[in-house]
Design an enzyme around this catalytic site. Sequence first.
Site, PDB file in Angstrom:
ATOM      1  N   ASP A  36     -14.666   5.839 -15.948  1.00  0.00           N
ATOM      2  CA  ASP A  36     -13.360   6.297 -15.501  1.00  0.00           C
ATOM      3  C   ASP A  36     -12.221   5.735 -16.323  1.00  0.00           C
ATOM      4  O   ASP A  36     -12.364   4.721 -16.983  1.00  0.00           O
ATOM      5  CB  ASP A  36     -13.117   5.761 -14.081  1.00  0.00           C
ATOM      6  CG  ASP A  36     -13.581   6.747 -13.041  1.00  0.00           C
ATOM      7  OD1 ASP A  36     -13.966   7.847 -13.423  1.00  0.00           O
ATOM      8  OD2 ASP A  36     -13.532   6.381 -11.850  1.00  0.00           O
ATOM      9  N   LYS A  58      -9.839  10.803 -14.961  1.00  0.00           N
ATOM     10  CA  LYS A  58      -9.036  11.780 -14.232  1.00  0.00           C
ATOM     11  C   LYS A  58      -7.646  11.178 -14.129  1.00  0.00           C
ATOM     12  O   LYS A  58      -7.349  10.454 -13.191  1.00  0.00           O
ATOM     13  CB  LYS A  58      -9.604  12.026 -12.841  1.00  0.00           C
ATOM     14  CG  LYS A  58     -10.967  12.658 -12.878  1.00  0.00           C
ATOM     15  CD  LYS A  58     -11.549  12.737 -11.493  1.00  0.00           C
ATOM     16  CE  LYS A  58     -11.912  11.375 -10.967  1.00  0.00           C
ATOM     17  NZ  LYS A  58     -12.501  11.394  -9.632  1.00  0.00           N
ATOM     18  N   MET A 173      -2.416   3.892  -4.878  1.00  0.00           N
ATOM     19  CA  MET A 173      -1.896   5.197  -5.316  1.00  0.00           C
ATOM     20  C   MET A 173      -0.541   5.504  -4.697  1.00  0.00           C
ATOM     21  O   MET A 173      -0.275   6.635  -4.308  1.00  0.00           O
ATOM     22  CB  MET A 173      -2.874   6.324  -4.932  1.00  0.00           C
ATOM     23  CG  MET A 173      -4.236   6.178  -5.547  1.00  0.00           C
ATOM     24  SD  MET A 173      -5.474   7.227  -4.775  1.00  0.00           S
ATOM     25  CE  MET A 173      -5.881   6.323  -3.303  1.00  0.00           C
TER      26      MET A 173
HETATM   27  N1  SAH Z   1     -11.799   2.200  -6.578  1.00  0.00           N
HETATM   28  C1  SAH Z   1     -10.563   1.602  -7.019  1.00  0.00           C
HETATM   29  C2  SAH Z   1      -9.362   2.348  -6.556  1.00  0.00           C
HETATM   30  C3  SAH Z   1      -9.229   3.702  -7.178  1.00  0.00           C
HETATM   31  S1  SAH Z   1      -7.840   4.588  -6.596  1.00  0.00           S
HETATM   32  C4  SAH Z   1     -10.520   0.156  -6.537  1.00  0.00           C
HETATM   33  O1  SAH Z   1     -11.360  -0.256  -5.744  1.00  0.00           O
HETATM   34  O2  SAH Z   1      -9.646  -0.580  -6.976  1.00  0.00           O
HETATM   35  C5  SAH Z   1      -6.705   4.317  -7.886  1.00  0.00           C
HETATM   36  C6  SAH Z   1      -5.607   3.375  -7.454  1.00  0.00           C
HETATM   37  O3  SAH Z   1      -6.098   2.047  -7.448  1.00  0.00           O
HETATM   38  C7  SAH Z   1      -4.426   3.339  -8.400  1.00  0.00           C
HETATM   39  O4  SAH Z   1      -3.534   4.394  -8.123  1.00  0.00           O
HETATM   40  C8  SAH Z   1      -3.821   2.018  -8.044  1.00  0.00           C
HETATM   41  O5  SAH Z   1      -3.099   2.085  -6.859  1.00  0.00           O
HETATM   42  C9  SAH Z   1      -5.057   1.177  -7.772  1.00  0.00           C
HETATM   43  N2  SAH Z   1      -5.472   0.406  -8.949  1.00  0.00           N
HETATM   44  C10 SAH Z   1      -6.637   0.477  -9.593  1.00  0.00           C
HETATM   45  N3  SAH Z   1      -6.687  -0.425 -10.589  1.00  0.00           N
HETATM   46  C11 SAH Z   1      -5.517  -1.077 -10.554  1.00  0.00           C
HETATM   47  C12 SAH Z   1      -4.956  -2.139 -11.300  1.00  0.00           C
HETATM   48  N4  SAH Z   1      -5.604  -2.719 -12.308  1.00  0.00           N
HETATM   49  N5  SAH Z   1      -3.729  -2.583 -10.971  1.00  0.00           N
HETATM   50  C13 SAH Z   1      -3.059  -2.046  -9.960  1.00  0.00           C
HETATM   51  N6  SAH Z   1      -3.532  -1.028  -9.225  1.00  0.00           N
HETATM   52  C14 SAH Z   1      -4.742  -0.555  -9.509  1.00  0.00           C
END
Ligand code: SAH
Length: 505
Positions: A36, A58, A173
């Site tokens: 991803d 995506k 998000m």
């Molecule tokens: N499965 C992922 C989340 C995916 S949804 C998890 O467990 O972290 C995607 C959202 O995750 C982004 O819009 C943001 O809000 C958050 N996100 C993912 N990686 C991030 C990062 N390094 N820093 C801040 N927010 C992050």
Amino acid sequence: MSNGIVYLVGAGPGDPSLITLRGVQCLQNADVVVYDYLANEQLLNHAPGTAELIYAGKIGGHHNQDQDEINGLLIAKGKAGKVVVRLKGGDPFVFGRGGEECEALRDAGIPFEVVPGVTAAVGAAAYSGIPLTHRDVTASVAFVTGHEGKDKSESCIDWDRLSLGGGTVVFYMGVTTLRSNMERMITHGRSPDTPVALVRWATSPCQQVLTGTLSDIADKAEKCGFKPPAITIVGEVVALRDKLKWFDRRPLCGKKIIVTRAAEQAGEFTAKLLTRGAAVLECPTIKLVEPASWQLLDVAIRELPSYDWLILTSGTAVRCFFSRMKKLGLDARALAGCKVCAVGPKTAEEIRLFGIHPDLVPSDYKAEGVVSEFSRLDMLDARILFPRADKARDVIPRELKQMGAHVDSPVAYRNVFPERLPPETLFALEKRSVDCITFTSSSTVQNLAAMLGEELMLDMLKGVAVASIGPVTSKSCRDLGLKVDIEPSTYTTDALADALEAHFT
Ligand code: SAH
């Protein structure tokens, strides 16, 4: 019968060292990796070179069609008997659509396993110094989507409970919908003064944190153009950050530094800069290759008992020398009658790894230091072996010969330059976002000039601090028109890292 299996692996939030051991094992065994946008690409280095790497990014928006395509791809690869790693940012089961992927695999009869990861909320909390729970402050935490699916006419989020419960709330998000989410929390009863933190690119060297309150964070974010991906932490725990932040307190935090050493040599120095908080761009300007012929070195190694001294002036020379010895069926015993000189403590350490304790390490870690130590000894007719790089300076052989010694200096390795700079380095230089470039030998700077052309190099390095490991390298920099800003008083990468720290703090 196919033995295909799909591992849904959580990549963690950004820092590539935050993946689990199990996750690394899965990658090491992968035939196919489907990864991803949010999974750090460095993690792909754990996969075998033969693995098929498929980007399923995506960016901005989740479309069902894409998800169906990804499910179809996982099923097809699984059916074809492949070991598939579906590498997902954070944790696969936290807003990661991992559930849907597992359902599809289950329906298709493809075996799967799920490997958890550090989810963004947990990573961001740790790296911004905000404990999500705290005995004196709050006992609960909720992970909430800040961006409910557009097709949902009614909110699935219980805003009343979320707002009045008093627990920490983390929105995923939720950057584009920040204002409405914050307003909703206030209208549903949370105090407008509740502290809020936005954490962007959490746990990566470019992590950004913006703090405010429920009532003003949206204005602040708008004012500085705060962009996704970020999570929003709401709750009294955010106030602890002032006291507990550590990531941004590290001395090189926010500094982008280029390391120009050969790929084989860069790791250790890079690690020193990373632990000080720098964002490191590895840009090898040296490629180490075998000498055109081994003949001279081989002859010398076979005649080792006839030498009085072996002089080694770099870790690379040490490794090349001992690996050649091994190729010829010899080991440390071949050095029984020969004294060994190392140019500095790092080289000495490398030599010790091969079971030899160097007899001499000069206090001035460069060729001149070696010469000055030998000038105190009787060198008349002494036989010296000095395996070296093809482009090495000739200070040692020249000066020792003047003292009456016989010096053989066969080439043990050659420095050539790679064809091009890595795209990320070029991009950062063009964007003028680099703070510092480090040179750890004359070859590193001379090769960079050869790769870019002198004029372009000078132009690209305008405004970039130049750090050189010592006077010889600094002279090479100046000969090419570069002004040296940082030079440690001892010529080691440890001292260079300290000098960088002193320069930037
Ligand atoms: N499965 C992922 C989340 C995916 S949804 C998890 O467990 O972290 C995607 C959202 O995750 C982004 O819009 C943001 O809000 C958050 N996100 C993912 N990686 C991030 C990062 N390094 N820093 C801040 N927010 C992050």
